[in-house]
Design a protein around this motif. Structure first.
Motif, PDB file in Angstrom:
ATOM      1  N   HIS A 146       0.828  -1.213   0.000  1.00 13.51           N
ATOM      2  CA  HIS A 146       0.000   0.000   0.000  1.00 13.51           C
ATOM      3  C   HIS A 146       0.861   1.261   0.000  1.00 13.51           C
ATOM      4  CE1 HIS A 146       0.728  -0.301   4.402  1.00 13.51           C
ATOM      5  NE2 HIS A 146       0.463   0.994   4.437  1.00 13.51           N
ATOM      6  N   LEU A 147       2.071   1.179   0.544  1.00  8.19           N
ATOM      7  CA  LEU A 147       2.951   2.340   0.544  1.00  8.19           C
ATOM      8  C   LEU A 147       3.647   2.516  -0.812  1.00  8.19           C
ATOM      9  CD1 LEU A 147       4.468   2.054   4.126  1.00  8.19           C
ATOM     10  CD2 LEU A 147       2.819   3.727   3.298  1.00  8.19           C
ATOM     11  N   LEU A 148       3.982   1.422  -1.451  1.00  6.65           N
ATOM     12  CA  LEU A 148       4.561   1.522  -2.790  1.00  6.65           C
ATOM     13  C   LEU A 148       3.543   2.083  -3.782  1.00  6.65           C
ATOM     14  CD1 LEU A 148       6.636  -1.780  -3.041  1.00  6.65           C
ATOM     15  CD2 LEU A 148       7.511   0.557  -2.855  1.00  6.65           C
ATOM     16  N   GLU A 149       2.278   1.693  -3.609  1.00  3.63           N
ATOM     17  CA  GLU A 149       1.228   2.238  -4.468  1.00  3.63           C
ATOM     18  C   GLU A 149       1.020   3.729  -4.198  1.00  3.63           C
ATOM     19  OE1 GLU A 149      -2.111  -0.215  -3.613  1.00  3.63           O
ATOM     20  OE2 GLU A 149      -1.469  -1.845  -4.950  1.00  3.63           O
ATOM     21  N   LYS A 150       1.144   4.120  -2.959  1.00  2.00           N
ATOM     22  CA  LYS A 150       0.937   5.518  -2.588  1.00  2.00           C
ATOM     23  C   LYS A 150       2.072   6.410  -3.079  1.00  2.00           C
ATOM     24  CE  LYS A 150       0.380   8.535   1.459  1.00  2.00           C
ATOM     25  NZ  LYS A 150       0.176   8.576   2.937  1.00  2.00           N
ATOM     26  N   TYR A 151       3.318   5.964  -2.885  1.00  2.00           N
ATOM     27  CA  TYR A 151       4.473   6.811  -3.196  1.00  2.00           C
ATOM     28  C   TYR A 151       5.125   6.491  -4.532  1.00  2.00           C
ATOM     29  CZ  TYR A 151       4.220   8.504   1.602  1.00  2.00           C
ATOM     30  OH  TYR A 151       3.810   9.080   2.782  1.00  2.00           O
ATOM     31  N   GLY A 152       4.827   5.337  -5.104  1.00  2.00           N
ATOM     32  CA  GLY A 152       5.372   4.975  -6.400  1.00  2.00           C
ATOM     33  C   GLY A 152       6.743   4.342  -6.354  1.00  2.00           C
ATOM     34  N   GLU A 153       7.491   4.566  -5.284  1.00  2.00           N
ATOM     35  CA  GLU A 153       8.832   4.024  -5.132  1.00  2.00           C
ATOM     36  C   GLU A 153       9.255   4.184  -3.674  1.00  2.00           C
ATOM     37  OE1 GLU A 153      11.538   6.363  -7.413  1.00  2.00           O
ATOM     38  OE2 GLU A 153      11.089   8.205  -6.329  1.00  2.00           O
ATOM     39  N   PRO A 154      10.285   3.457  -3.248  1.00  2.00           N
ATOM     40  CA  PRO A 154      10.795   3.695  -1.895  1.00  2.00           C
ATOM     41  C   PRO A 154      11.388   5.101  -1.793  1.00  2.00           C
ATOM     42  CG  PRO A 154      11.561   1.587  -2.759  1.00  2.00           C
ATOM     43  CD  PRO A 154      10.966   2.335  -3.910  1.00  2.00           C
ATOM     44  N   ASN A 155      10.938   5.856  -0.814  1.00  2.00           N
ATOM     45  CA  ASN A 155      11.496   7.178  -0.547  1.00  2.00           C
ATOM     46  C   ASN A 155      11.465   7.404   0.958  1.00  2.00           C
ATOM     47  OD1 ASN A 155       8.862   7.935   0.138  1.00  2.00           O
ATOM     48  ND2 ASN A 155       8.472   8.953  -1.812  1.00  2.00           N
ATOM     49  N   LEU A 159       9.360   5.192   3.959  1.00  2.00           N
ATOM     50  CA  LEU A 159      10.020   4.459   5.035  1.00  2.00           C
ATOM     51  C   LEU A 159       9.535   4.929   6.402  1.00  2.00           C
ATOM     52  CD1 LEU A 159      13.670   4.386   3.632  1.00  2.00           C
ATOM     53  CD2 LEU A 159      12.169   2.414   3.915  1.00  2.00           C
ATOM     54  N   VAL A 160       9.426   6.232   6.575  1.00  2.00           N
ATOM     55  CA  VAL A 160       8.984   6.770   7.857  1.00  2.00           C
ATOM     56  C   VAL A 160       7.533   6.396   8.122  1.00  2.00           C
ATOM     57  CG1 VAL A 160       8.507   8.902   9.132  1.00  2.00           C
ATOM     58  CG2 VAL A 160      10.644   8.649   7.862  1.00  2.00           C
ATOM     59  N   GLU A 161       6.689   6.491   7.107  1.00  2.00           N
ATOM     60  CA  GLU A 161       5.275   6.131   7.298  1.00  2.00           C
ATOM     61  C   GLU A 161       5.143   4.654   7.663  1.00  2.00           C
ATOM     62  OE1 GLU A 161       1.022   6.175   4.883  1.00  2.00           O
ATOM     63  OE2 GLU A 161       2.546   7.684   4.405  1.00  2.00           O
ATOM     64  N   SER A 162       5.936   3.813   7.021  1.00  2.00           N
ATOM     65  CA  SER A 162       5.909   2.387   7.359  1.00  2.00           C
ATOM     66  C   SER A 162       6.315   2.172   8.808  1.00  2.00           C
ATOM     67  CB  SER A 162       6.856   1.621   6.433  1.00  2.00           C
ATOM     68  OG  SER A 162       6.930   0.256   6.798  1.00  2.00           O
ATOM     69  N   ALA A 163       7.383   2.828   9.224  1.00  2.00           N
ATOM     70  CA  ALA A 163       7.865   2.672  10.607  1.00  2.00           C
ATOM     71  C   ALA A 163       6.807   3.085  11.612  1.00  2.00           C
ATOM     72  CB  ALA A 163       9.141   3.494  10.802  1.00  2.00           C
ATOM     73  N   LEU A 164       6.180   4.215  11.385  1.00  2.00           N
ATOM     74  CA  LEU A 164       5.176   4.713  12.341  1.00  2.00           C
ATOM     75  C   LEU A 164       3.910   3.867  12.299  1.00  2.00           C
ATOM     76  CD1 LEU A 164       5.639   8.558  11.850  1.00  2.00           C
ATOM     77  CD2 LEU A 164       6.596   7.090  13.635  1.00  2.00           C
ATOM     78  N   TRP A 165       3.598   3.310  11.133  1.00  2.00           N
ATOM     79  CA  TRP A 165       2.445   2.415  11.014  1.00  2.00           C
ATOM     80  C   TRP A 165       2.661   1.159  11.854  1.00  2.00           C
ATOM     81  CZ3 TRP A 165       2.042  -2.268   7.795  1.00  2.00           C
ATOM     82  CH2 TRP A 165       0.740  -2.779   7.719  1.00  2.00           C
ATOM     83  N   HIS A 166       3.857   0.581  11.747  1.00  2.00           N
ATOM     84  CA  HIS A 166       4.160  -0.594  12.568  1.00  2.00           C
ATOM     85  C   HIS A 166       4.204  -0.228  14.052  1.00  2.00           C
ATOM     86  CE1 HIS A 166       4.859  -3.369   9.310  1.00  2.00           C
ATOM     87  NE2 HIS A 166       5.734  -2.553   8.741  1.00  2.00           N
ATOM     88  N   ALA A 167       4.798   0.919  14.371  1.00  2.00           N
ATOM     89  CA  ALA A 167       4.880   1.344  15.773  1.00  2.00           C
ATOM     90  C   ALA A 167       3.498   1.501  16.379  1.00  2.00           C
ATOM     91  CB  ALA A 167       5.659   2.652  15.873  1.00  2.00           C
ATOM     92  N   ASP A 168       2.553   1.967  15.575  1.00  2.00           N
ATOM     93  CA  ASP A 168       1.196   2.164  16.089  1.00  2.00           C
ATOM     94  C   ASP A 168       0.564   0.848  16.525  1.00  2.00           C
ATOM     95  OD1 ASP A 168      -1.051   4.064  16.526  1.00  2.00           O
ATOM     96  OD2 ASP A 168      -2.054   2.808  15.025  1.00  2.00           O
ATOM     97  N   HIS A 169       0.903  -0.240  15.843  1.00  2.00           N
ATOM     98  CA  HIS A 169       0.386  -1.546  16.257  1.00  2.00           C
ATOM     99  C   HIS A 169       0.834  -1.889  17.683  1.00  2.00           C
ATOM    100  CE1 HIS A 169      -0.262  -1.951  11.921  1.00  2.00           C
ATOM    101  NE2 HIS A 169      -1.023  -2.999  12.171  1.00  2.00           N
TER     102      HIS A 169
END
Length: 380
Positions: A146-155, A159-169
């Motif tokens: 879902h993050l690759l679809e949102k941003y089109g590529e790793p940027n 990376l930060v959004e992924s980290a905070l998404w996991h942290a929220d769990h």
């Protein structure tokens, strides 16, 4: 030496967590990590590899646990080594629970990737029950769809959004004993992601340039990337990722910290690149001394300079110095001053003995100071 630029490093303030007996974050020393590459099921081979890293000065070791057999072997591994073990888990939540039960000090897992909220809850419960912390390990090469679809590529933003998404769990389960990494093989991408993450949270950060390459290229990339982050005060624990043996990662990690004056361990050799003026073979002498002095843990500085152009000046700033002279005899410095000369045939053995003697003096002084402090404590 009054000029100490490392004193200008202002370290980012972070929460402190515990990885077994090792503190990470807050005002704790920045720790050096590595990861084994033996099959974890082969407990004897994995233990032997960890022990080599222990000799090199590792603080924390990560071990991959992809199968039930690997988590079963983990209990023996944990029992036989002296450093905390991080169990590397991908996707399967049961491996995380098994690793916690086996004695892992930390679980490397991305909570959002292991399934339902109930499974996350079970892993958090196991971590609490068995005293484990958790590392959220985000990697540019395995970002969520879902993050690759949102941003089109790793940027960096992804990376930060992924980290905070996991942290929220984890935060939803009132679990705060975790650290985060946002690694990439690209130095600029990794550094930018860590910089952005450091600004928006106080979670302790595990820094690294992942898949950095072989011994030479990986060392350079890691020194550039990790050095810039550490200089900016970012990073609570670190791994140098090399296509090399784990103990080599540890050696490079320590050299990065030592070069910035952040931590000190063993003999720091200051040596010249050598030229036609050299009075002895500097390159081979340094290589031999690095090997002969590798067992020393007490911080000592040693200068090995081939001629008198820079030798006396460098010796002013080191505990012991060797400078090339003439007619096969070379100058030995102690505490920055000329002390005596030594014949070339005996100089390596002589320098080793001087360093070992210096280490003994330092250790004796430290022991006396500790005894005096302990006596004051008893009297109080």
């Amino acid at each position: 030496m009054s000029y100490r630029p490392y004193q200008m490093i202002t370290r980012r303030k972070s929460r402190q967590i515990r990885v077994g007996k090792v503190l990470v974050g807050g005002d704790a020393p920045i720790t050096v990590q590595t990861m084994t590459n033996t099959p974890t099921e082969d407990a004897a081979a994995t233990i032997a590899q960890i022990r080599k890293s222990e000799v090199a000065g590792v603080d924390i070791v990560r071990v991959s646990c992809p199968t039930p057999e690997s988590t079963a072997a983990l209990a023996e591994i944990v029992r036989e080594v002296n450093v905390p073990i991080v169990a590397d888990i991908h996707f399967h939540y049961r491996r995380a629970i098994e690793a916690a039960k086996a004695g892992a000090a930390c679980l490397r897992i991305n909570p959002g990737n292991i399934g339902s909220a109930e499974r996350v809850k079970e892993v958090v419960k196991a971590a609490r029950d068995y005293g484990c912390s958790i590392r959220i390990g985000v990697n540019a090469g395995s970002l969520e769809k879902h993050l690759l679809e949102k941003y089109g590529e790793p940027n960096p933003e992804a990376l930060v959004e992924s980290a905070l998404w996991h942290a929220d769990h984890l935060l939803q389960n009132d679990f705060t004993e975790f650290k985060i990494s946002v690694k990439a093989s690209d130095v600029f991408l990794a550094a930018a992601a860590y910089q952005q993450l450091a600004e928006v949270c106080d979670h302790p950060l595990h820094i690294g340039i992942t898949e950095a390459g072989g011994k030479r290229t990986g060392t350079v990339k890691s020194a550039v990337g990790l050095g810039s982050l550490l200089w900016a005060g970012i990073g609570d624990t670190m791994r140098v990722s090399l296509s090399a043996e784990p103990e080599e990662e540890v050696h490079v990690g320590w050299e990065i910290l030592k070069s910035l004056g952040i931590r000190h361990r063993g003999v720091k050799i200051i040596s010249c690149p050598s030229c036609a003026r050299q009075g002895f073979d500097v390159i081979r002498t340094v290589a031999t001394l690095e090997d002969r002095l590798a067992h020393i843990e007490t911080p000592v500085t040693l200068s090995i300079i081939g001629c008198v152009v820079n030798g006396p000046g460098e010796a002013l700033m080191t505990d012991i110095g060797l400078t090339g002279g003439g007619a096969g005899r070379h100058m030995i410095y102690a505490a920055g001053k000329t002390d005596h000369t030594i014949d070339e045939a005996a100089m390596v053995d002589h320098v080793v003995s001087l360093v070992e003697k210096k280490v003994g003096e330092i250790q004796a002084t430290e022991a006396a100071e500790k005894a005096a402090r302990d006596a004051l404590t008893v009297d109080a």
